[in-house]
Design an enzyme around this catalytic site. Structure first.
Site, short mmCIF file in Angstrom:
data_model
loop_
_atom_site.label_atom_id
_atom_site.label_comp_id
_atom_site.label_asym_id
_atom_site.label_seq_id
_atom_site.Cartn_x
_atom_site.Cartn_y
_atom_site.Cartn_z
N ARG A 166 -5.31 7.10 24.68
CA ARG A 166 -6.69 7.61 24.78
C ARG A 166 -7.53 7.16 23.58
O ARG A 166 -8.32 7.91 23.02
CB ARG A 166 -6.69 9.14 24.84
CG ARG A 166 -6.10 9.73 26.09
CD ARG A 166 -6.89 9.36 27.34
NE ARG A 166 -6.46 10.14 28.47
CZ ARG A 166 -5.37 9.90 29.19
NH1 ARG A 166 -4.60 8.85 28.89
NH2 ARG A 166 -5.05 10.68 30.20
N SER A 241 -8.78 16.74 31.02
CA SER A 241 -7.99 17.27 29.91
C SER A 241 -8.92 17.48 28.72
O SER A 241 -9.60 16.54 28.30
CB SER A 241 -6.91 16.29 29.48
OG SER A 241 -6.03 16.00 30.53
N GLU A 337 -9.75 15.69 23.35
CA GLU A 337 -9.83 14.37 23.99
C GLU A 337 -11.29 14.12 24.39
O GLU A 337 -11.78 13.01 24.38
CB GLU A 337 -8.93 14.36 25.23
CG GLU A 337 -8.70 12.98 25.78
CD GLU A 337 -8.72 12.92 27.28
OE1 GLU A 337 -9.82 12.88 27.85
OE2 GLU A 337 -7.62 12.91 27.87
#
Ligand code: EPU
Length: 342
Positions: A166, A241, A337
Site C-alpha cells: 500500500r 480498510s 491506510e
C-alpha cells in the site's frame, strides 16, 4: 471542453465516506490539454490544489480552502500487443472496476483479483492497490504524469515507482509533485496462471467446485467475497480498510500468541509478519460497534463506516480511539491506510 470550474462545491458525492465537505473551488479536468491550459494560465503558480481521484481512500476532516482538482481523463486503449501479452493504456479518471470488467470480458488476465476496488485508475498506483493475493505492481508497466512545477510530461516505469505494501514513491518523496494522467498495465492474453493463493478465495472456489478457474471464475469469486465482507459505499459510507495491516517482528507476534494462540499472521519481508488489523480491532471489542453516527462494520472490523450524518472529525476521532485501544491491548501501532486530509 477541457475543464470546468464550480465555486463552493459540495464534495459529499465525491468521497465514499459521504462527508459533507465544501471545497472553495472544484476544477474538473477532462484531458491533458486541460492541465496544460491551467498551467499556462498560471494556476499551479498561484494555487496548491488537492488532487482528487475517486475519493475512495480519503478522510476529509473539514472544508477545503484549497481548490480541488478532479482528474477525469478517460479512455481505455490497447497500446501494444504480442501473442502472449497486451499493454492497456487507461486514462487516470476511469473507474478502476470498469477497467477490470473490461479486461475480464476480453479474457485478459492479471487484474481479476482486484475486482470491485473502488476508486480511479490514476489513484491505483499511488497506494499500490492490492487484494486477494495480487498487487497492482505485478501488472504495472508504466504511468504518465504531468509535472506542474516544470510544465512537462514524465513517464515512470515500474522500477522507478518504489512500490511497497500500500505504498509508492507518489505517497512519499513525490507527494503533490505530479498529476497522474495515464496508467499502462501489462496483461496476459495467453498462458495466464490465475492466482488463487489467498485463503478466502481458494476456499470459495473449492466450495463452488471450480477446479481449474479461469479469469472470469476468479473475478466472480472476488466479487462475491467482497460483497459479503465489505459494505457498498453507495449504501453505507466507508473508505475500505481504514488501517494498514501492521507488519511486526516475530517476537511481537509470539508475545501476543501467548494470550491468544489463534492470532493470525502472514509472512512479510525481512522475516517479519503481518497481523490482520481487523483481527486486532475485533479482539479489542470494536467489531460492529456504533458510536453516534460512526461505527465499525459488522462483517469486517477494519472498515469504519458513516451511519449517516457523520463529520470528518467524528470519523477521525473514532479511528484514533480504535488505534489507542489496540495499542493498549497489544502494544501494536496501527497506521491509517486512508489518506487523512487536514
Ligand atoms: N479478521 C478478523 N476480524 C475481522 C476482519 C478480519 O479476525 O473483523 C482476520 C481474519 O483472520 C481474516 C483475516 O483477518 O482471515 C484477513 O481478513 P480479510 O481477508 O478480510 O483481509 P484483510 O487483511 O482484513 C486486506 C486488505 C483489503 C483486501 C483484503 C483481501 C489491507 C489493509 N486490507 O484486508 O483491502 O480487500 O485483504 O485481500 O491490506 C483496502 O485496502 O481498502 C482493502 C479492502
Amino acid at each position: 471542453m477541457t475543464y470546468t470550474i464550480t465555486e463552493k462545491a459540495d464534495l459529499t458525492h465525491l468521497n465514499t465516506l459521504g462527508l459533507p465537505v465544501i471545497a472553495s473551488r472544484l476544477i474538473e479536468v477532462f484531458s491533458l490539454s486541460g492541465l496544460i491550459t491551467l498551467s499556462e494560465e498560471g494556476f499551479f503558480r498561484k494555487e496548491n490544489p488537492f488532487i482528487l481521484g475517486g475519493g475512495s481512500n480519503i478522510l476529509l476532516k473539514r472544508d477545503l480552502k484549497r481548490p480541488v482538482l478532479k482528474i477525469s481523463i478517460t479512455g481505455i486503449r490497447v497500446a501494444e500487443e504480442n501473442d502472449e501479452d497486451i499493454l492497456i493504456e487507461t486514462g487516470a479518471g476511469e473507474n478502476w472496476h470498469k477497467l477490470v470488467a473490461w479486461a475480464v470480458e476480453r479474457n485478459y488476465g492479471g487484474i481479476e483479483n482486484l475486482a470491485l476496488i473502488p476508486g480511479t485508475v490514476g489513484a491505483a498506483p499511488i497506494q499500490n492497490i492490492g487484494a486477494y493475493g495480487v498487487e497492482l505492481e505485478q501488472v504495472f508497466e508504466s504511468l504518465q504524469c504531468y509535472d506542474f512545477l516544470n510544465d512537462t510530461e514524465k513517464t515512470f516505469r515500474r522500477e522507478e515507482c518504489g512500490f511497497g505494501y500500500r505504498d509508492s514513491i507518489f505517497k512519499r518523496e513525490l507527494k503533490h509533485r505530479f498529476i497522474i494522467t495515464y496508467v499502462t498495465l501489462r496483461l496476459k492474453k495467453k498462458n495466464h496462471i490465475p492466482n488463487t493463493s489467498y485463503h478466502a478465495l481458494a476456499a470459495y472456489l473449492e466450495e463452488k467446485n471450480v477446479i481449474n478457474p479461469n479469469v472470469g471464475d476468479v473475478f466472480d469469486a472476488v466479487v462475491a467475497i467482497r460483497r459479503s465482507k465489505l459494505p457498498d459505499p453507495e449504501l453505507l459510507g466507508n473508505a475500505g480498510s481504514f488501517f494498514k495491516n501492521p507488519v511486526v517482528d516475530k517476537s511481537i507476534h509470539q508475545r501476543i500468541s501467548k494470550d491468544y494462540p489463534e492470532v493470525p499472521a502472514y509472512p512479510a519481508a525481512f522475516g517479519q509478519v503481518k497481523i490482520p488489523a481487523g483481527w486486532l480491532i475485533e479482539k479489542a471489542g470494536w467489531k460492529g460497534r456504533k458510536v453516534g453516527n460512526v461505527g465499525t462494520y459488522e462483517n469486517q472490523a477494519l472498515v469504519i463506516v458513516n451511519h449517516g450524518g457523520a463529520t470528518g472529525e467524528e470519523i477521525y476521532n473514532h479511528a484514533m480511539r480504535i488505534k489507542e485501544s489496540v495499542k493498549n491491548m497489544f502494544g501494536v501501532e496501527l497506521v491509517p491506510e486512508v489518506n487523512v486530509v487536514e
